[in-house]
Design a protein around this motif. Structure first.
Motif, PDB file in Angstrom:
ATOM      1  N   TYR A 113      54.521  95.487  83.587  1.00 50.65           N
ATOM      2  CA  TYR A 113      54.671  94.524  82.495  1.00 50.65           C
ATOM      3  C   TYR A 113      56.136  94.608  82.109  1.00 50.65           C
ATOM      4  O   TYR A 113      56.570  95.575  81.482  1.00 50.65           O
ATOM      5  N   HIS A 171      59.128  93.261  77.081  1.00 52.46           N
ATOM      6  CA  HIS A 171      58.518  92.264  76.193  1.00 52.46           C
ATOM      7  C   HIS A 171      58.336  92.872  74.806  1.00 52.46           C
ATOM      8  O   HIS A 171      58.508  94.079  74.613  1.00 52.46           O
ATOM      9  N   ASP A 212      55.463  93.190  71.687  1.00 53.50           N
ATOM     10  CA  ASP A 212      54.037  93.011  71.448  1.00 53.50           C
ATOM     11  C   ASP A 212      53.809  92.011  70.319  1.00 53.50           C
ATOM     12  O   ASP A 212      52.812  91.295  70.307  1.00 53.50           O
ATOM     13  N   HIS A 230      59.952  96.714  75.087  1.00 54.45           N
ATOM     14  CA  HIS A 230      59.413  97.781  75.945  1.00 54.45           C
ATOM     15  C   HIS A 230      58.741  97.192  77.171  1.00 54.45           C
ATOM     16  O   HIS A 230      58.539  95.981  77.260  1.00 54.45           O
TER      17      HIS A 230
HETATM   18 FE   FE2 Z   1      53.527  95.932  75.133  1.00 58.24          FE
END
Ligand code: FE2
Ligand code: AKG
Length: 518
Positions: A411, A414, A416, A484
């Motif tokens: 991932y 980005h 959250d 993160h």
């Molecule tokens: Fe995240």
């Protein structure tokens, strides 16, 4: 989309077992069929051997003459026009087609190939080593094995060819060149020996490699590969034309200088270098005397339920505030959560405007588990609440999101929290995601760390632990420092569970402040 979840990939093993059984049946049937044909051949051979001694006498015998005519008019027809081979093949094919639903699709093959190329990039792995089953990085001429695999496998010329072709078809010659180089090398080694399972041949690999070299400006190499190709396929008009073109270009340009291969630019270029460095290393880990405000302790949060069994807490970073709680969950609980989630796993999505979309920068599957679905989920909610003091009852927090990563699953950097007012995060009508509580449900053998890009550190996957951070400043604005990522999983089956806590309902735990720094 098998490749987006290692759990699904694991299930494919049993599909192949089934196929193996079907293939064995096919081989047995075909052997039996050939045995029958051999018997017929032997019978006629024996007869002819006898006839040879006294042909005239033999043919004088009407029984011999009859059987000759009968053989030619009937037996040979039955042998030559037998449908048995086709019937056997059809049985094999329909047994394969029965497994269709559980077989990987073209996108899985592409996704798996891209996953390998991602690992190659992020962990700076040498392709020629990967092909030999080694996870080796070469820096300044020094080779380091970053992981010694328990189960090792060698790739074939065709394995490399298909990876190279995936890159080639995206005009990504940075990746197609090294993979096709390996493919050509391995196909050459095999000496043009034909294998029924291969899709590519030495000629195909040479063709794609020559063109890739041409595209990156390496014309003399493209020319010599084309010559080699013509050696196998001298009348290939397209290659003949290419050779003519390359020769002209070489005359016009003089000796060509090889242009270094450049990695394709990605959308996350600005943070890519930091991100990848953090994935390869744990970043800069402050030591106690460098930052005395970082500490570990046994934490109870003044909660009576935690008094007898405080939680081992480590403050990893102050800005942004990130803590890790060790042994937050037991092995059994983790296994149970994974088991619950498994049938509900679906390709993970990200917010895209008002909607949600699947993207290459998040490769995983996820499932949402409600507290009411199993008492374990409810117990975890309670434990999160005790530790953080936050209200995690819906709608003040989202359901537990269980995530399983796929091949090279990751991932990319980005946030959250929502960064646009139209984000689906606001559908709960309880504000933005003020905090993240993420539990590691598995360990991994290599890779998969959680990297905090601006804060310059990464957390290795530690089974049973959980990390917590605030996504928003006290004034409600998003904290840019929380950018993160989940690094690509190099080896292993990574599972995490996210609990996203919203702003509303936490007014007494995360008080407001006018100070934008807080
Ligand atoms: Fe995240
Ligand atoms: O898997 C990780 O380490 C990070 C996952 C993450 O950031 C997320 O799911 O939002």
């Amino acid at each position: 989309e098998m490749f987006t979840s290692l759990q699904n990939v694991k299930q494919a093993i049993s599909v192949e077992r089934e196929l193996m059984e079907n293939l064995k049946t096919y081989i047995d049937q075909e052997l039996e069929r050939l045995e029958d044909i051999k018997r017929f051949h032997a019978k006629v051979s024996n007869l002819h051997a006898e006839l040879y001694n006294s042909p005239a006498a033999a043919m004088a015998n009407p029984l011999v003459s009859y059987t000759l005519i009968k053989r030619l008019r009937s037996e040979w027809l039955n042998v030559v026009y037998s449908n048995e081979a086709l019937e056997n093949l059809q049985a094999l094919r329909s047994s394969y087609e029965e497994e269709e639903a559980d077989l990987p699709k073209t996108e899985d093959l592409q996704g798996a190939a891209k996953g390998l190329m991602r690992l190659q990039d992020v962990y700076a792995l040498q392709v020629s080593s990967l092909v030999r089953g080694l996870f080796r990085r070469v820096t300044d001429g020094k080779a380091t094995d970053i992981y010694m695999p328990v189960v090792s496998i060698l790739l074939s010329g065709d394995d490399c060819f298909l990876i190279g072709k995936v890159a080639y078809e995206q005009e990504d010659y940075y990746h197609s060149v090294p993979w096709l180089e390996e493919s050509v090398r391995l196909f050459r080694l095999a000496g043009g020996k034909w294998s029924p399972e291969n899709e590519g041949t030495l000629e195909d690999a040479l063709d794609h490699l020559a063109f890739s070299h041409f595209k990156v400006g390496n014309i003399s190499y493209a020319l010599s590969l084309s010559h080699e190709l013509l050696h196998y396929d001298p009348t290939n008009g397209r290659v003949l034309l290419n050779v003519e073109k390359y020769e002209k270009l070489l005359v016009a340009a003089g000796p060509t200088r090889s242009v270094g291969l450049r990695r394709p630019t990605s959308t996350y270029l600005s943070t890519r270098d930091t991100y990848e460095r953090l994935c390869r290393t744990q970043g800069s880990q402050p030591i106690h005397f460098e930052n005395p405000r970082l500490y570990c302790d046994y934490f109870t949060n003044n909660n009576p339920a935690l008094l007898l069994l405080p939680v081992k807490r480590e403050v990893l970073s102050l800005q942004p505030y990130v803590v890790i709680y060790h042994n937050f969950i037991t092995d059994r609980e983790a296994e149970e959560i994974k088991g619950f989630a498994q049938p509900a796993l679906r390709r993970s999505v990200v917010a895209s405007g008002e909607n949600q979309a699947t993207v290459e920068y998040r490769i995983s599957k996820s499932a949402w588990l409600k507290g009411s679905e199993s008492c374990i989920v409810g117990k975890l909610d309670q434990r999160i609440s005790m530790l953080t003091g936050l209200n995690v009852r819906p709608p003040y927090a989202e359901y537990l999101q269980v995530v399983n990563y796929g091949i090279g699953g990751h991932y990319e950097p980005h946030f959250d929290h929502a960064t646009s007012p139209s984000s689906p995060v606001f559908k709960l009508k309880t504000g933005n995601r003020v905090a993240t509580f993420m539990i590691y449900l598995s360990s991994v053998e290599a890779g998969g760390s959680t990297a905090f890009i601006y804060a310059n550190f990464s957390v290795p996957v530690l089974k049973k632990a959980a990390i917590f951070w605030w996504n928003l400043h006290r004034n409600g604005r998003g904290d840019a420092e929380t950018l993160h990522a989940g690094c690509p999983v190099l080896i292993g089956d990574k599972w995490v569970a996210n609990k996203w806590v919203h702003e509303y309902g936490q007014e007494f735990q995360h008080r407001c402040s006018l100070n934008p720094e807080e």
